[in-house]
Write a protein that holds these residues in place. Structure first.
Motif, short mmCIF file in Angstrom:
data_model
loop_
_atom_site.label_atom_id
_atom_site.label_comp_id
_atom_site.label_asym_id
_atom_site.label_seq_id
_atom_site.Cartn_x
_atom_site.Cartn_y
_atom_site.Cartn_z
N LEU A 52 4.59 2.81 0.17
CA LEU A 52 5.22 1.58 -0.34
C LEU A 52 4.24 0.79 -1.19
O LEU A 52 4.56 0.38 -2.31
CB LEU A 52 5.72 0.73 0.84
N GLY A 53 3.06 0.58 -0.69
CA GLY A 53 2.05 -0.16 -1.44
C GLY A 53 2.39 -1.63 -1.60
O GLY A 53 3.34 -2.15 -1.01
N THR A 58 -3.77 -7.98 -9.44
CA THR A 58 -4.38 -8.53 -10.65
C THR A 58 -5.00 -7.41 -11.48
O THR A 58 -5.42 -6.38 -10.94
CB THR A 58 -5.46 -9.56 -10.30
N PRO A 59 -5.09 -7.58 -12.80
CA PRO A 59 -5.61 -6.50 -13.65
C PRO A 59 -7.02 -6.05 -13.28
O PRO A 59 -7.30 -4.84 -13.27
CB PRO A 59 -5.57 -7.11 -15.06
N SER A 60 -7.92 -6.98 -12.98
CA SER A 60 -9.30 -6.57 -12.68
C SER A 60 -9.39 -5.78 -11.38
O SER A 60 -10.11 -4.79 -11.30
CB SER A 60 -10.21 -7.80 -12.63
N GLY A 69 -9.34 5.70 -6.80
CA GLY A 69 -8.40 6.70 -6.31
C GLY A 69 -7.03 6.21 -5.95
O GLY A 69 -6.17 7.00 -5.53
N CYS A 70 -6.77 4.90 -6.07
CA CYS A 70 -5.41 4.39 -5.86
C CYS A 70 -4.54 4.74 -7.05
O CYS A 70 -5.03 5.15 -8.12
CB CYS A 70 -5.44 2.87 -5.68
N GLU A 71 -3.24 4.58 -6.89
CA GLU A 71 -2.34 4.81 -8.01
C GLU A 71 -1.32 3.70 -8.10
O GLU A 71 -1.00 3.04 -7.09
CB GLU A 71 -1.62 6.16 -7.87
N VAL A 72 -0.85 3.43 -9.31
CA VAL A 72 0.20 2.44 -9.54
C VAL A 72 1.47 3.21 -9.85
O VAL A 72 1.51 4.02 -10.78
CB VAL A 72 -0.17 1.50 -10.70
N ASP A 73 2.53 2.96 -9.06
CA ASP A 73 3.76 3.73 -9.25
C ASP A 73 4.61 3.14 -10.36
O ASP A 73 4.22 2.17 -11.04
CB ASP A 73 4.54 3.85 -7.93
N ASP A 74 5.78 3.72 -10.57
CA ASP A 74 6.66 3.32 -11.68
C ASP A 74 7.13 1.88 -11.57
O ASP A 74 7.53 1.27 -12.57
CB ASP A 74 7.87 4.25 -11.76
N THR A 75 7.14 1.33 -10.36
CA THR A 75 7.59 -0.05 -10.17
C THR A 75 6.43 -1.05 -10.21
O THR A 75 6.63 -2.25 -9.98
CB THR A 75 8.34 -0.20 -8.84
N ARG A 77 3.76 -0.97 -8.17
CA ARG A 77 3.16 -1.19 -6.86
C ARG A 77 1.89 -0.36 -6.72
O ARG A 77 1.87 0.84 -7.05
CB ARG A 77 4.14 -0.85 -5.74
N LEU A 78 0.83 -0.99 -6.19
CA LEU A 78 -0.43 -0.30 -5.98
C LEU A 78 -0.38 0.41 -4.64
O LEU A 78 -0.21 -0.22 -3.60
CB LEU A 78 -1.59 -1.31 -6.01
N ARG A 79 -0.57 1.73 -4.68
CA ARG A 79 -0.52 2.54 -3.47
C ARG A 79 -1.92 3.01 -3.09
O ARG A 79 -2.72 3.36 -3.97
CB ARG A 79 0.41 3.74 -3.67
#
Length: 512
Positions: A52-53, A58-60, A69-75, A77-79
Motif C-alpha cells: 500500500l505504501g 516530499t520530492p527530496s 530501493g523504494c518505488e513510487v507506484d502509478d498512484t 504512493r511510496l512503497r
C-alpha cells in the motif's frame, strides 16, 4: 532455648541512600499481546508498507528513498520493500542518551527503560486564580516548565500548551523553544511546524549549549514530528521539518497519531498495525538521512468514543492501545514513546486520577521507553492546569514504584531476620533491616495524605488539590531557573522576537 543474637539482625547489604525509584527502571512484565499476535501484526505492517505504501512524499525524501530501493507506484504512493523495512529495524539505534540541558538530567532511552514526562498541545489552561479555562500563553509555557523543573518524576518537558499570544508560526516555534529552555534544565521537546522553524532555532540552541556547533555534541531539544496524516499519508511540512531536524543532529520523535474509528481502524489490532507502519516509514526516512539518528518510535493511536466521534484519552481501550504499541516497540527493540494520562476529565478529580492511573500503569508495565502526556493534561488533551503537574508527579512516583517490582535476594528473603524477630521482640519496628529498607524500598508521597481521619480534620480537612496548589504557589513564586546566563539571554532577545517580557522572569513580577 538459644537467645537471639541481636547483632545477627543487621543483614542489610543495600546502600542506605539508594532511592526506591529512579528514571529508567525496566518494564515489560505486562504483555497484552502474545508472541503469535505480535508476529501477525508485524506481517500486516510489512504488507501495508510494501503493498500500500504512503502518499504525498516530499520530492527530496522521495529521491533519497528511491535511491535506496523504494518505488513510487502509478498512484504516487511510496512503497517500502519488506527487506528494506526489516533491514532498517535491524540496524537502527537501540538506545541513546536523551540529554538534559544540565547533564544531571540525562536519561538513557531504549531497552524497556521506563520514563515519564509531559506532552501535548493544549490550546487552553485552567487559570490558577479564576479557575476558568482560558487561552494558553508563552508565560504559561514558561511557568509549567518551572514546575516541571522541580518535579522528580517528570523526566523531560515536552511543551504541553500552545502559546496563543504569538502572531506567526515562526514566532510560535521560536517562543515555545525559548520558554522551554528558560524554564527547565531538563531535556525539552518542541513540535516544529516546518523546516524554516528548525533552522531558525538552531542558533538559539547553540547559544544555550555554549557556542556554534555545541548543540550537536549534546542535543537537548527533541523535534516532535507528526510526519504522517493518518491514514497512510505523509505530512509535507512536517516531513520538511523532519529532514532539517535530522540534518541538524536533533533527536526525532516520530509521531503517528491516528484516531481509532476515524483516521485509524476501529479494531485495536488494526490501529496498532497502521501506527507501526506509519512510524516505520518515518524511521526509514530518518535512517536514510543519517544512519546514526536518534529516532524515537512514537506510535500514538488515540481512541474515539464511537457514539460521538470525540477523542477518549482516558478510556480503557486507550490504555490497551498504548500498552500494545509499547509491546510492539519492544518486539522491534526500538526506543519508543506512547501516550498515556490523557484524562477526559476537565478537573483533577476522581475521574482524572482513575483514568491517569490505569492508562499510565499499563503503558509503564508494558515497557514503554517514554510515556508522553503523563502529567498535567485534561479534557482529552484540550486543557491543562498547574496543580495537575504536582498531583501527577505524586501519581507517577507510585506507578514507577510498581514498575520496580518486588526485589528477591538473600537480604530480602532472609530466614535469620524473621527468626530473630519471632524469637525476640516479636515485631520488626526496631530491626536494622527495617531501618535500612525504609528509604530504599518505600516511596513517600509529597501530596497524598496518609494521616488518620482525626489528624486530617484537625489540620483543616484539605483535599489533595488544595495542598498541590500550595506547592504551585511556592515553586512559582521563588523558582526562576538561572541556567541560561544573562548575557546569553540578552543576545537571544536581540536576535529573536521574544514575547515573554524579561520582567516576567523574576520573583518581583508580582504574579505569584
Amino acid at each position: 532455648m538459644r537467645k537471639p543474637n541481636r547483632r545477627s539482625r543487621n543483614k542489610s547489604t543495600l546502600p542506605p541512600a539508594a532511592p526506591p525509584i529512579r528514571p529508567g527502571m525496566i518494564g515489560g512484565r505486562y504483555q497484552p499481546l502474545s508472541q503469535a499476535e505480535m508476529e501477525r501484526i508485524h506481517e500486516l505492517v510489512l504488507r501495508l508498507l510494501a503493498d500500500l505504501g504512503l502518499s504525498q512524499i516530499t520530492p527530496s525524501l522521495e529521491a533519497r528513498a528511491v535511491a535506496a530501493g523504494c518505488e513510487v507506484d502509478d498512484t504516487g504512493r511510496l512503497r517500502f520493500p519488506r527487506a528494506m523495512v526489516e533491514d532498517v529495524i535491524g540496524r537502527t539505534r537501540r538506545k541513546f542518551t536523551l540529554h538534559g540541558i544540565d547533564p544531571a538530567h540525562d536519561i538513557e532511552i531504549g531497552g524497556r527503560r521506563v520514563h515519564t514526562g509531559t506532552g501535548g498541545a493544549a490550546p487552553t489552561i485552567m487559570d490558577f486564580h479564576s479557575g476558568k479555562y482560558r487561552e494558553s500563553t508563552v508565560a504559561d509555557l514558561y511557568d509549567i516548565a518551572r514546575l516541571v523543573d522541580r518535579m522528580d518524576n517528570i523526566h523531560w518537558y515536552h511543551r504541553s500548551v500552545v502559546a496563543r499570544d504569538t502572531e506567526t508560526v515562526l514566532d510560535l516555534d521560536i517562543n515555545t523553544t525559548y520558554a522551554c529552555l528558560s524554564g527547565t534544565s531538563k531535556s525539552i521537546a518542541v513540535s516544529y511546524t516546518d523546516s524554516a522553524s528548525v533552522r531558525a532555532v538552531i542558533p538559539m540552541l547553540d547559544a544555550v549549549a555554549g557556542g556554534e556547533g555545541r548543540f550537536r555534541q549534546r542535543p537537548f531539544c527533541t523535534a516532535v514530528c507528526c510526519h504522517v496524516v493518518p491514514p497512510m499519508r505523509f505530512a509535507t511540512e512536517s516531513c520538511d521539518a523532519l529532514e532539517a531536524a535530522v540534518e541538524a543532529g536533533m533527536p526525532i520523535l516520530l509521531v503517528a497519531a491516528g484516531q481509532a474509528g476515524a483516521t485509524a481502524p476501529a479494531a485495536l489490532a488494526g490501529a496498532v498495525a497502521q501506527a507501526c507502519a506509519e512510524v516505520l516509514a518515518g524511521l526509514i526516512l530518518c535512517n536514510l538521512i543519517d544512519p546514526q539518528c536518534r529516532a524515537i518510535f512514537a506510535t500514538w493511536p488515540f481512541v474515539s468514543d464511537l457514539r460521538t466521534g470525540a477523542m477518549s484519552g482516558g478510556s480503557g481501550e486507550q490504555a490497551l492501545l498504548s500498552a500494545a504499541c509499547a509491546q510492539m516497540a519492544g518486539f522491534y527493540d526500538l526506543p519508543n514513546s506512547v501516550p498515556a494520562g490523557m484524562t477526559d476529565s476537565k478537573l483533577p478529580d476522581m475521574q482524572a486520577g482513575g483514568e491517569k492511573g490505569y492508562t499510565i500503569s499499563l503503558a509503564a508495565h508494558a515497557g514503554a521507553s517514554m510515556i508522553h502526556e503523563s502529567a498535567g493534561m485534561h479534557g482529552s488533551l484540550m486543557g491543562t492546569g498547574f496543580e495537575s503537574y504536582v498531583l501527577d508527579n505524586d501519581l507517577l512516583g507510585a506507578i514507577l514504584r510498581t514498575v520496580k517490582g518486588v526485589e528477591v535476594n538473600e537480604d530480602t528473603a532472609n530466614f535469620d531476620v524473621i527468626r530473630d524477630v519471632v524469637m525476640g521482640e516479636g515485631h520488626y519496628l526496631g530491626h536494622p533491616q527495617t531501618f535500612a529498607r525504609m528509604k530504599t524500598d518505600y516511596l513517600y508521597p509529597q501530596i497524598a495524605c496518609r494521616r488518620s481521619i482525626s489528624d486530617w480534620e484537625d489540620a483543616g480537612a484539605r483535599d489533595a488539590r488544595d495542598v498541590a496548589r500550595d506547592t504551585v504557589r511556592t515553586i512559582l513564586a521563588d523558582h526562576y531557573p538561572g541556567h541560561i546566563p544573562e548575557e546569553v539571554d540578552r543576545r537571544l532577545r536581540d536576535n529573536f522576537n521574544i514575547v515573554l517580557p524579561r520582567a516576567r522572569m523574576g520573583a518581583s513580577n508580582g504574579i505569584w
